[in-house]
Design a protein around this motif. Structure first.
Motif, short mmCIF file in Angstrom:
data_model
loop_
_atom_site.label_atom_id
_atom_site.label_comp_id
_atom_site.label_asym_id
_atom_site.label_seq_id
_atom_site.Cartn_x
_atom_site.Cartn_y
_atom_site.Cartn_z
N ILE A 184 0.72 -1.14 -0.04
CA ILE A 184 0.10 0.07 0.09
C ILE A 184 0.84 1.29 -0.09
CG2 ILE A 184 -1.55 1.34 1.41
CD1 ILE A 184 -2.79 -1.34 2.30
N GLY A 185 1.68 1.30 0.81
CA GLY A 185 2.85 2.52 0.84
C GLY A 185 3.49 2.67 -0.31
N LYS A 186 4.08 1.60 -0.70
CA LYS A 186 4.83 1.57 -1.90
C LYS A 186 4.31 2.08 -3.29
CE LYS A 186 7.94 -1.46 -4.66
NZ LYS A 186 7.34 -0.92 -6.13
N ALA A 187 3.05 1.72 -3.44
CA ALA A 187 2.37 2.40 -4.48
C ALA A 187 1.60 3.74 -4.01
CB ALA A 187 0.82 1.52 -4.55
N LEU A 188 1.45 4.13 -2.76
CA LEU A 188 0.89 5.61 -2.69
C LEU A 188 2.12 6.47 -2.88
CD1 LEU A 188 -1.56 7.01 -1.43
CD2 LEU A 188 -0.66 6.58 0.93
N PHE A 189 3.26 6.03 -2.30
CA PHE A 189 4.46 7.18 -2.38
C PHE A 189 5.19 6.88 -3.65
CE2 PHE A 189 3.30 7.28 1.94
CZ PHE A 189 3.81 8.53 2.26
N ALA A 190 4.57 6.20 -4.68
CA ALA A 190 5.32 5.78 -6.03
C ALA A 190 6.86 5.95 -5.57
CB ALA A 190 5.04 7.12 -6.77
N GLN A 191 6.97 4.53 -4.87
CA GLN A 191 8.58 4.43 -4.57
C GLN A 191 8.89 3.08 -5.12
OE1 GLN A 191 8.85 5.68 -0.49
NE2 GLN A 191 10.43 4.23 0.00
N SER A 192 9.88 3.18 -5.44
CA SER A 192 10.72 2.13 -6.29
C SER A 192 10.86 0.89 -5.33
CB SER A 192 11.87 2.22 -6.97
OG SER A 192 12.79 2.74 -6.57
N CYS A 193 11.51 1.21 -4.12
CA CYS A 193 12.13 0.32 -3.03
C CYS A 193 11.59 0.99 -1.66
CB CYS A 193 13.62 0.11 -3.31
SG CYS A 193 14.30 -1.22 -2.00
N LEU A 251 6.18 -9.17 -3.11
CA LEU A 251 7.29 -8.06 -3.63
C LEU A 251 8.59 -8.79 -3.37
CD1 LEU A 251 5.76 -5.09 -1.60
CD2 LEU A 251 5.92 -5.46 -4.00
N SER A 252 9.59 -8.26 -4.18
CA SER A 252 11.03 -8.71 -3.92
C SER A 252 11.61 -8.35 -2.75
CB SER A 252 11.88 -8.64 -5.18
OG SER A 252 11.96 -7.40 -5.47
N ILE A 253 12.47 -8.99 -2.14
CA ILE A 253 13.07 -8.57 -0.78
C ILE A 253 14.49 -8.55 -0.72
CG2 ILE A 253 12.86 -8.59 1.98
CD1 ILE A 253 10.24 -10.17 1.33
N LEU A 293 26.56 0.05 -2.53
CA LEU A 293 25.97 -1.30 -2.13
C LEU A 293 24.26 -1.29 -2.00
CD1 LEU A 293 28.76 -2.98 -0.31
CD2 LEU A 293 28.15 -3.58 -2.59
N VAL A 294 24.14 -0.42 -1.40
CA VAL A 294 22.77 0.11 -0.91
C VAL A 294 22.12 0.50 -2.21
CG1 VAL A 294 21.21 1.56 0.23
CG2 VAL A 294 23.00 0.25 1.63
N ASP A 295 22.61 1.42 -2.92
CA ASP A 295 22.12 1.87 -4.16
C ASP A 295 21.73 0.87 -5.09
OD1 ASP A 295 21.90 4.49 -3.20
OD2 ASP A 295 23.74 5.08 -4.23
N GLN A 296 22.71 -0.31 -5.23
CA GLN A 296 22.69 -1.15 -6.07
C GLN A 296 21.40 -1.96 -5.57
OE1 GLN A 296 26.15 -3.37 -6.72
NE2 GLN A 296 25.00 -5.36 -7.50
N SER A 304 17.17 -3.14 -7.49
CA SER A 304 17.01 -4.47 -7.76
C SER A 304 15.93 -5.25 -6.93
CB SER A 304 18.26 -5.40 -8.00
OG SER A 304 18.97 -5.49 -6.84
N ASN A 305 15.37 -4.48 -5.87
CA ASN A 305 14.27 -5.12 -5.02
C ASN A 305 13.38 -4.10 -4.82
OD1 ASN A 305 15.51 -7.86 -3.91
ND2 ASN A 305 17.35 -6.30 -3.89
#
Length: 445
Positions: A108-117, A176-178, A194-197, A201-202
């Motif tokens: 829900i939050g990922k969609a609402l905030f249009a957030q990739s990760c 969702l991929s974790i 490393l965090v950016d990568q 991808s997740n």
């Protein structure tokens, strides 16, 4: 709001919400916790607060409920334009596909905030909760246990933890991929890249946290990777504990923590408890030998339509009698994890909500009848539904309790004089020493 918001948050139950408020208040971040989205008059006194919370009930709700009610709650928080919006979960991460689904909250939050990760942080050394290589651990009686072998959480009556790998546990709740930023990533000289990568991808990125050093580095990553329009993050109060170092470094919060004074003792308190935890059971037994009247409510009768009213009247009569005799009172519906848990589970969402509301109604009548100034509600699932019966619209911190983190003494804000200024402690099931209820009565920090 006159002050830019550092943080808005939704707590999946009431004790979890006060846990966040305490973590922030201890570090000088003024925080108000609303029990429902406020009107303008209710919001106005807190215009200079850099953190605003909204207490919820999603820990004990279905994914279908979350689709509507959690979406609306997060949308309101998003409208406040905080730098980060936090969906707060329990530090033991107990949840299930059909109740308290954390995967659904991520979606829900990922969609609402249009957030990739979406970042996910659960380990909090302050609470003796640790995440290492994705495996989660929690302390009990001075010993740290893997969460699926924890004496309490492995047999929680509603959401038992049967899997210690949080990615595997969560995979039963979402597609969702974790990903995992493990301790090696956190300790790397190249953590940022490393965090950016991993974020690219997740859909979700879980952060390990074993110690305070890891925690500070995780907080720096949460702040560094936030979106300019505000980001969504999921986790326990580990999120707040992780952020305070970077906030202090950037002079966004005071360098020195505030000093809180004890409010002193009161003659009597009233406690209501729907907690099924063995920790709470020990606290009730201890209080019963120290000038508290413990009153058992038959939960099977309480959730039965025909027996409900008589059961409530019997409990209230005994509670008022004890208060009139100068005793403090604990009204409880469970004494440990095996207390009629099957009946409650069969009753489902309706039964759980009814228990909380009923205890709240009893508490309201005790406060009104006896003019009590301090109360306790025990049980994370219970607290939200119980407090809703008291006409309280917001809480602020009166006294953090570092010896029992996550259960501060709060000040209630209400339009009703009987409840405005009432001191309220909200205790999660696993929180506190045996003498917790006595400490609250006696004002011991």
């Amino acid at each position: 709001m006159n002050t830019p918001l550092l943080l808005s948050y939704y707590g999946d139950d009431l004790t979890g919400s006060t846990d966040v408020m305490e973590a922030l208040s201890l570090h000088g971040v003024k925080t108000v916790l609303f029990l429902a989205p406020p009107n303008e008059d209710q919001l106005a006194p807190f215009a200079d607060f850099p953190a605003i919370g909204l207490a919820g009930t999603s820990r004990s709700e279905s994914p279908e409920w979350m689709e509507t009610y959690l979406t609306n709650a997060l949308a309101w928080l998003q409208s406040l334009n905080a730098s980060l919006c936090h969906y707060k979960v329990c530090s033991t991460f107990d949840s299930a596909p059909d109740i308290g689904n954390i995967g659904k909250a991520l979606e829900i939050g990922k969609a609402l905030f249009a957030q990739s990760c979406v970042p996910l942080v659960v380990g909090a050394p302050q609470l003796k909760r640790y995440t290492v290589f994705g495996q989660h651990f929690a302390a009990f009686d001075g010993e740290v246990h893997r969460i699926d072998r924890h004496p309490v959480m492995s047999r929680h009556p509603v959401t038992p933890m049967a899997e210690a790998d949080l990615r595997l546990h969560l995979a039963k709740q979402t597609l969702l991929s974790i990903g995992l930023a493990d301790v090696l990533c956190i300790e790397s000289a190249d953590t940022d890249s490393l965090v950016d990568q991993l974020s690219r991808s997740n859909d979700v990125l879980l952060y390990d946290t074993l110690n305070r050093n890891h925690q500070a580095k995780v907080g720096a990553q949460l702040w560094r990777t936030r979106l300019s329009e505000g980001s969504y993050v999921v986790g326990s109060s580990a999120v707040e504990y992780a952020l305070v170092d970077i906030w202090r470094e950037q002079a966004l919060i005071p360098l020195s923590p505030p000093v809180f004074s004890s409010p002193g003792a009161v003659e009597q308190i009233a406690v209501v408890s729907g907690s099924c935890s063995e920790v709470t059971a020990r606290q009730i037994r201890y209080a019963e030998t120290n000038e508290f009247r413990a009153i058992a409510v038959d939960v099977v009768k309480l959730i039965n339509d025909q027996a409900h009213t008589d059961t409530m009247n019997k409990a209230l009569k005994e509670a008022i009698e004890a208060l009139n005799q100068g005793e403090s009172v604990i009204v409880y519906t469970a004494m440990g994890p095996n207390s009629d848990a099957d009946a409650v589970h069969r009753g489902g969402e309706k039964a759980r909500h009814l228990i909380g509301r009923s205890l709240g109604q009893l508490l309201r009548q005790m406060v009104e009848a006896h003019g009590l100034k301090r109360i306790v509600i025990a049980g994370g699932d219970t607290s939200s539904h119980a407090l809703s019966q008291l006409g309280i619209h917001a809480l602020t911190t009166r006294l953090p309790l570092p010896e029992t983190p996550g259960s501060p003494l709060c000040i209630a804000h209400s339009d009703q004089p009987a409840f405005d200024g009432l001191e309220v402690a909200l205790k999660g099931g696993q929180i506190g020493s045996e003498s917790y209820f006595l400490s609250i009565r006696d004002g011991i920090a």
